[in-house]
Structures are given as structure tokens and as C-alpha cells.
Enzyme design. Structure first.
Site, short mmCIF file in Angstrom:
data_model
loop_
_atom_site.label_atom_id
_atom_site.label_comp_id
_atom_site.label_asym_id
_atom_site.label_seq_id
_atom_site.Cartn_x
_atom_site.Cartn_y
_atom_site.Cartn_z
N HIS A 98 -70.51 21.49 -28.52
CA HIS A 98 -70.09 21.85 -29.88
C HIS A 98 -70.55 20.77 -30.85
CE1 HIS A 98 -67.62 23.90 -32.89
NE2 HIS A 98 -67.25 22.69 -33.30
N SER A 99 -71.25 21.18 -31.92
CA SER A 99 -71.69 20.29 -32.99
C SER A 99 -72.59 19.18 -32.42
CB SER A 99 -70.47 19.75 -33.73
OG SER A 99 -70.82 19.22 -34.98
N LEU A 100 -72.22 17.92 -32.53
CA LEU A 100 -72.99 16.85 -31.90
C LEU A 100 -73.27 17.16 -30.44
CD1 LEU A 100 -74.06 13.88 -31.54
CD2 LEU A 100 -71.68 13.23 -31.13
N SER A 125 -72.93 25.38 -29.97
CA SER A 125 -71.88 25.88 -30.85
C SER A 125 -71.82 25.06 -32.12
CB SER A 125 -70.54 25.80 -30.10
OG SER A 125 -69.45 26.10 -30.96
#
Length: 267
Positions: A98-100, A125
Site C-alpha cells: 500500500h502506497s510506499l 494499492s
């Protein structure tokens, strides 16, 4: 739910005592900026099927690794993660970030495929593709404490609430700053498409990762690609883990049907 440290970076999340060996697949979870191996436990009930294994990355500088220096080189972190994942697992791997964690997951997947490991799926994500990152190192370094508190309150970290207490903010800000810098200083180099399937997921109201950025992940694999959007912001999966897990499991080789409540618009 138990968390067992395999290495400082690699933690196993387990509830089962009679898991088949080797397991049918292993999920590897990569947290968002500011997050830890503890942050993604809510995914598990709707993501893992009986007998499957789950590993989570515990980045330095937080939780039980709080005394360690933060990571400063995303590629080096991916090198370590890939080596440790390869040494600790057998069989197919499903990477979910997710993200990073999504960008890190891409770099880990690239290395694992170079080791001839079977990456069954990379699920990214709430993340822009490697070449379209939004963060600038100078801008991150120029952020004041008030800027970081606003970032925490508006989505920089899940579960902080609108006004994080001062002591919580003081602990969270250095971690979040380090992770933002890790991503801001990341340079992916020339495009290196994967060959594995890739699924890009996001929230319809995410101010940082709009639908075109999810679709842009298509050029980062030569394998099957899909993108889907669920209602919500940057942390859209909170309260929608059945839909989130169902979309991922539907892309696996032996899928379990997604929950009928899924409201995503998928391509």
C-alpha cells in the site's frame, strides 16, 4: 494472531499450527509510509485462505526496530527484502503493498523474478507508478511540524484521527518524514516491466492517486493487468476489507469468488 520475527525485516503473521509444507502460496505485505508490520493485520481475514502463509515487512526505525536508523535507499531495502523473502519461502508469492509499500513491492517483485521465483501476483494499492511519484525531497525537508500534523490528520497515516495527540505526533512525524524522503529520493531508472500479473487498486476519493495513475501501472508489466477502484480515500480499504481481499483473490490462479458485496469498477 501471532507475529514471529524471522529476520529484523521479515515477520511472519500466523494463527495456524498445522500449515501444509510447502504452503500453497505465501503473501508478502509491504506497509504504507509511516506504517509497520502491525498495520496490515486487518487485511488477513479476507485475504488469506487456510493453509496460506503471510509475511510482513517491518521497516527499520519503528516498533521493535525504533532504535535503528531509518532506511534511506529504497533499492537497497528492496535488495534486502528480496534476498530474505527468497531464503524464507517456497512456492508462489503474492506481493501486496500500500502506497510506499506498493512501489517497494514492485522493486521486490523485479528482484524475485530475476531469481526465477514464481511471483503469482503483484497487487499495488493507492500508489502512483515508479515514474510518476509526487514527492520532492526539498519540499519534504521544508515541511514544518504543523505541516506534518496536517498530513497525519488528512491521510498521511491510517488511524491517526483529525487531531493526533502531541506525544503521538512527535513519535509519528520522524517516521513519516523518513518514509516520505525514502520515496522522494527513489529513482526507478529506465522502465523495467515485470512479467507477472499486476493488479492496481485505489480509492475513488484519493486526492493523491487518481484513477489515471492506477491505469498507468499497465506499462509496468507484460503480464495480465487489471485496475479497480473502491469508494473511499487514500486508506479506502478500511471498512472494505472483504472487497479488497476479494479483488486480490480473484486474480490468483485458483481464485476464491470475490464477496458479492464488492462495488468496485474493474477493468
Amino acid at each position: 494472531m501471532r507475529r514471529c520475527r524471522l529476520t529484523p525485516l521479515l515477520w511472519e503473521i500466523t494463527e495456524e499450527t498445522n500449515r501444509p509444507e510447502p504452503p500453497p502460496r505465501t503473501f508478502v505485505l509491504a506497509p504504507f509510509g509511516g506504517g509497520s508490520a502491525y498495520a496490515l493485520g486487518e487485511w488477513l481475514p479476507d485475504l488469506r485462505a487456510p493453509g496460506e502463509r503471510v509475511l510482513a515487512l517491518q521497516y527499520p526505525g519503528r516498533g521493535p526496530r525504533s532504535a535503528e536508523p531509518h532506511a534511506t535507499d529504497l533499492a537497497a531495502l528492496a535488495d534486502t527484502a528480496a534476498e530474505e523473502i527468497a531464503g524464507a519461502t517456497e512456492g508462489p508469492l503474492v506481493l501486496v503493498g500500500h502506497s510506499l509499500g506498493a512501489v517497494l513491492g514492485y522493486e521486490i517483485a523485479h528482484r524475485l523474478q530475476g531469481m526465477a521465483r514464481d511471483v503469482e501476483l503483484l497487487a499495488v494499492s493507492a500508489a502512483r507508478p515508479p515514474d510518476l511519484q509526487r514527492l520532492d525531497p526539498a519540499a519534504v525537508l521544508a515541511m514544518t511540524r504543523d505541516d506534518w500534523i496536517e498530513e497525519l490528520a488528512t491521510g498521511g497515516n491510517a488511524g491517526m484521527g483529525e487531531s493526533p495527540p502531541a506525544d503521538v505526533a512527535d513519535l509519528a512525524i520522524p517516521v513519516l518524514r523518513a518514509d516520505y524522503l525514502l520515496l522522494a529520493r527513489y529513482r526507478p531508472g529506465p522502465p523495467r516491466p515485470l512479467t507477472c500479473p499486476l493488479l492496481a487498486l485505489g480509492g475513488a476519493a484519493d486526492p493523491w492517486v487518481e484513477r489515471p495513475y492506477l491505469d498507468a501501472w499497465r506499462s509496468w508489466t507484460t503480464g495480465p493487468f487489471a485496475a479497480a477502484v473502491l469508494p473511499g480515500d487514500h486508506f479506502y480499504y478500511r471498512g472494505a476489507t472483504a472487497e479488497f481481499g476479494g479483488l486480490i483473490r480473484a486474480r490468483l490462479r485458483h481464485p476464491v469468488a470475490a464477496d458479492a458485496r464488492t462495488t468496485a469498477r474493474e477493468t
